[in-house]
Design an enzyme around this catalytic site. Structure first.
Site, mmCIF file in Angstrom:
data_model
loop_
_atom_site.group_PDB
_atom_site.id
_atom_site.type_symbol
_atom_site.label_atom_id
_atom_site.label_comp_id
_atom_site.label_asym_id
_atom_site.label_seq_id
_atom_site.Cartn_x
_atom_site.Cartn_y
_atom_site.Cartn_z
ATOM 1 N N ASP A 138 0.822 -1.240 -0.042
ATOM 2 C CA ASP A 138 0.224 -0.013 -0.037
ATOM 3 C C ASP A 138 1.184 1.204 -0.136
ATOM 4 O OD1 ASP A 138 -2.357 1.208 -0.044
ATOM 5 O OD2 ASP A 138 -2.407 1.581 2.029
ATOM 6 N N TYR A 140 1.401 5.709 -0.336
ATOM 7 C CA TYR A 140 0.710 6.928 0.444
ATOM 8 C C TYR A 140 1.167 8.183 -0.620
ATOM 9 C CZ TYR A 140 0.834 9.562 4.592
ATOM 10 O OH TYR A 140 0.618 10.573 5.957
ATOM 11 N N HIS A 145 -3.653 13.834 0.668
ATOM 12 C CA HIS A 145 -4.146 13.120 1.688
ATOM 13 C C HIS A 145 -2.742 13.020 2.825
ATOM 14 C CE1 HIS A 145 -5.095 9.761 4.216
ATOM 15 N NE2 HIS A 145 -3.881 9.036 4.098
ATOM 16 N N ARG A 154 0.364 16.526 13.077
ATOM 17 C CA ARG A 154 1.731 17.269 13.424
ATOM 18 C C ARG A 154 1.350 18.777 13.127
ATOM 19 N NH1 ARG A 154 3.153 12.691 10.470
ATOM 20 N NH2 ARG A 154 3.271 13.976 8.634
ATOM 21 N N GLU A 212 -10.267 3.934 3.499
ATOM 22 C CA GLU A 212 -9.407 4.517 2.568
ATOM 23 C C GLU A 212 -9.739 4.296 1.110
ATOM 24 O OE1 GLU A 212 -5.349 4.108 4.000
ATOM 25 O OE2 GLU A 212 -5.530 5.509 5.323
ATOM 26 N N GLU A 214 -9.140 3.940 -2.359
ATOM 27 C CA GLU A 214 -7.802 3.751 -3.317
ATOM 28 C C GLU A 214 -8.305 3.147 -4.444
ATOM 29 O OE1 GLU A 214 -4.617 2.184 -1.226
ATOM 30 O OE2 GLU A 214 -5.181 2.646 0.868
ATOM 31 N N ASP A 246 -8.949 0.123 1.858
ATOM 32 C CA ASP A 246 -8.219 -0.117 2.733
ATOM 33 C C ASP A 246 -8.718 0.252 4.081
ATOM 34 O OD1 ASP A 246 -5.718 -1.003 3.954
ATOM 35 O OD2 ASP A 246 -4.860 1.379 3.762
ATOM 36 N N ARG A 250 -8.001 3.623 13.210
ATOM 37 C CA ARG A 250 -6.878 4.664 13.480
ATOM 38 C C ARG A 250 -6.553 4.513 14.892
ATOM 39 N NH1 ARG A 250 -5.800 5.956 8.408
ATOM 40 N NH2 ARG A 250 -7.748 6.630 7.181
ATOM 41 N N GLN A 253 -3.936 1.815 14.991
ATOM 42 C CA GLN A 253 -2.645 1.931 14.276
ATOM 43 C C GLN A 253 -1.902 3.103 14.876
ATOM 44 O OE1 GLN A 253 -3.859 3.635 10.422
ATOM 45 N NE2 GLN A 253 -1.899 4.426 10.057
ATOM 46 N N TYR A 257 1.886 1.935 15.641
ATOM 47 C CA TYR A 257 2.901 2.195 14.405
ATOM 48 C C TYR A 257 4.340 2.621 14.624
ATOM 49 C CZ TYR A 257 2.501 7.249 13.235
ATOM 50 O OH TYR A 257 3.044 8.446 13.546
ATOM 51 N N LYS A 266 -4.431 -1.982 10.193
ATOM 52 C CA LYS A 266 -4.898 -2.303 8.579
ATOM 53 C C LYS A 266 -5.084 -3.930 8.351
ATOM 54 C CE LYS A 266 -3.412 1.807 7.160
ATOM 55 N NZ LYS A 266 -4.177 2.936 6.170
ATOM 56 N N THR A 270 -9.048 -5.882 3.705
ATOM 57 C CA THR A 270 -8.677 -4.970 2.559
ATOM 58 C C THR A 270 -9.805 -5.147 1.348
ATOM 59 O OG1 THR A 270 -6.388 -4.531 3.184
ATOM 60 C CG2 THR A 270 -6.989 -3.817 0.917
ATOM 61 N N THR A 363 -4.757 6.447 0.143
ATOM 62 C CA THR A 363 -5.871 7.138 -0.081
ATOM 63 C C THR A 363 -6.000 8.151 -1.112
ATOM 64 O OG1 THR A 363 -6.043 6.873 2.513
ATOM 65 C CG2 THR A 363 -7.368 8.483 1.475
ATOM 66 N N GLU A 377 -10.027 12.606 7.389
ATOM 67 C CA GLU A 377 -10.183 14.046 6.779
ATOM 68 C C GLU A 377 -11.219 14.516 6.706
ATOM 69 O OE1 GLU A 377 -7.779 11.650 3.467
ATOM 70 O OE2 GLU A 377 -6.989 13.699 3.025
#
Lengths: 429, 429
Positions: A138, A140, A145, A154, A212, A214, A246, A250, A253, A257, A266, A270, A363, A377
């Protein structure tokens, strides 16, 4: 029966298509003879042993191997099979040849009598996972996204993207054993989570279950271990694409992670669409990817002369619905890293490709509200709940059903439909 | 021929074992009838089509399917196969039954004449990847290893371990398509790296190519999607173990791994031993894992009464050699998270197991110098080079050959040998 008759199985006791040319398909059907995606089906009551390759035509499925046999085609060896893998492994020339044959079978009037009994209404078939998944990766690859997640998680960082983001398509391996076909119920995963305020991790069903949206790319022809696959060889190896959800927990994760990436957040499921659209059906949908803001290393540089005449983007117009309400329309053309770049990157270290390898774009999110491919999001990490007829949503609730669908520009103003991928959440066990 | 005759194929023109009981194997051979690991072999010149299951006895390989056929055993359907997967899928009762039969075939004198012609000297066979790898997961289960990496990379952090480390076995999915059998050459990977001082990433062959000395666990019986596998069911699902070298390009990994974890720094190759040791051969090697310093959530708590009588650790004494020089002796018994805990964690979210799933322990490092399972620890990130007869080493050079071997305590003072895993580095292409 007139040419205007819709594809109603009840209207035709031969269970084929009504009269007309091409076989009476309504003009502009997004699953017309210009599309011809591949899947694997069985008829009700047949059981798994009779899985076989099907090709979608309108709201019918052509038993492709049976058609090959009826018409004396040598492709029966690729099509009268329980998965797409033999066709995938056959390589680009075979993919073109088979597609040309299929196009003739469903459009040339002389084949009508032979083909018609081999068309089954979609409502009569069970669709299965169309290929055996080898490795699942997968990516990114959507800048929007990645930017949104950086802004959410962050907020104090100097830039929302990590320093490597514009230099390489970030990716990771996922669990191929839990890739399931559209329609499979998704059991809410259980696991550990720990909010910053918690003194110890809490165990239980995920409370931040997300989607997600995709696009998944399906590798056909394998590559040699130790030898990278250059950008220009993308279409020698990749057979086609599908829609992919996907599912992501959250909360699980977030706790697990660091430092080795997503794992149980995850790996529970899927979902992929039952139909794999061959890249050849999407030639009219190719577009240039977004402008590159950084000089790329040569193996990723798709402005080079050798590949610049093959634009790497695809103009896929995606729609996400939650319990039937449209909640987003992500534009795949805005994804920064192309599928060809992802393939070149994935193999630049000498990693080999196998038939059945699947890789997701990550995503797909556009720059604007209404174009985001995940609930984290869309609701901005739960701050702005979605208003649905049955109440507010931040993340998914038990019983929620999510469907991804998409179309792409086809020849002469037509649309090429992509098979939808749908899944309903059931309560944790 | 006396009972003391060593297992020299040239000494016995029947290509079997010399006389004696059990078949003249030197007393205490670590691959005696108490061991009987499984592999897949072909004879020189036969080609891949004749791959079949072999069982190691001393320095010989028993053609297990041929033996089953010769002795009228029903297990021919599990053993006369090109991979171990049918045996793996058969489940724990079958594993025990087949092992009991094999033990009889190689120890009961009445079977001697039938079995002897089916023993081939190891030097005459080619060993293949013994099973088809489904999903490959790599854990990070050694506290000493994780502590050392924390000290090297985050010297200013309050503790070397991340906050989640003592609460769950951290893991991630790797690339199953590049798992290779011992003896396969490893091409130095090429990719992006970026030192902090570099203004942009640099492309080229990895200059920090490392090993990771691990133990790999092989899943036999699958599990249902959506249903976790509890600690107590470990041996219902896991068939056996192997040695595993998770080759790692530290420079590629360092640049790519934030935020989604290792990808190309690992995916170029993972080597496994040709022999899979069944867990039943290691009952005498079971030990309690290290004392737990944190209360574990119930699904991971192996102090619970239901599982405490089945200690989850294995006392495997590993040796790492580089170009024939012993450079480390990692003790697997010091690994914090057991294989049963790893399995319970991997499935707690409902992820299913498939026959052929492989999961690695992560680098095995003991607490002391001389017990570290990677060069980055042994040389402390290159600060303290290894002194070898042919010069200093920080990381691997082209032509270097690394071998992992191990043994475990067997019954009555014997040793149970694990098949070695070896690999030589060749220059980047």
């Amino acid at each position: 029966m007139s040419e205007q008759t819709p594809l109603d199985p009840a209207a035709d006791d031969s269970r084929g298509l009504p009269d007309g040319d091409p076989f009476g398909l309504p003009e502009g059907d997004p699953f017309g003879p210009h599309n011809l995606p591949y899947g694997v089906f069985s008829l009700a009551g047949e059981g798994d042993a009779l899985r076989r390759v099907g090709v979608r035509l309108g709201s019918y499925v052509l038993d492709a191997g049976a058609a090959a046999a009826a018409l004396g085609s040598p492709y029966v060896s690729l099509l009268a099979r329980p998965t797409l893998n033999p066709l995938l492994a056959a390589g680009r020339t075979a993919w073109s040849d088979v597609r040309r044959a299929l196009t003739a079978w469903v459009t040339v009037p002389a084949h009508r009598d032979a083909v018609r009994p081999l068309l089954h209404p979609l409502s009569d078939v069970t669709l299965h996972l169309p290929f055996e998944v080898a490795d699942y990766v997968d990516f990114y690859a959507s800048e929007h996204h990645a930017t949104h997640l950086g802004q959410i998680f962050r907020p104090d960082a100097p830039t929302p993207l990590t320093p490597n983001w514009k230099h390489l398509p970030i990716g990771y391996h996922g669990r191929s054993g839990t890739v399931v076909v559209s329609g499979t119920e998704v059991v809410r995963p259980t696991g550990q989570r720990k909010a910053p305020a918690d003194s110890a991790p809490v165990f239980g069903p995920s409370v931040r279950l997300d989607i997600e949206a995709e696009v998944g790319f399906v590798v056909g022809a394998p590559s040699a271990h130790g030898t990278p696959v250059p950008l220009a060889d993308f279409r020698e190896h990749v057979f086609g694409l599908c829609l992919l959800n996907d599912w992501s927990a959250r909360d699980i994760q977030a706790w697990e992670y660091v430092p080795l990436g997503p794992f149980l957040g995850k790996s529970f499921a899927t979902s992929v669409s039952a139909w794999i659209t061959p890249l050849e059906a999407l030639d009219t949908a190719r577009v240039s990817p977004p402008e590159r803001t950084h000089q790329l290393l040569p193996y990723l540089d798709d402005s080079a002369e050798s590949v610049a005449d093959e634009p790497g983007g695809y103009d896929l117009r995606m729609t996400v619905t939650l319990n039937g309400q449209v909640i987003s329309e992500p534009p795949f053309s805005t994804v920064y890293w192309t599928a060809a770049q992802q393939l070149a990157h994935m193999t630049v270290n000498g990693a080999s490709l196998r038939t059945g390898d699947l890789y997701g774009s990550g995503t797909v999110s556009g720059p604007s509200a209404g174009q985001y491919g995940s609930l984290i999001e869309i609701t901005w990490n739960g701050r702005d709940p979605l208003e649905l007829p049955d109440g507010k949503r931040t993340f998914l609730e038990d019983g929620d059903e999510v469907t991804l669908s998409a179309w792409a520009p086809g020849p002469d103003g037509t649309r090429v439909g992509l098979g939808e991928v749908t899944g309903r959440i059931t309560a944790a066990r």
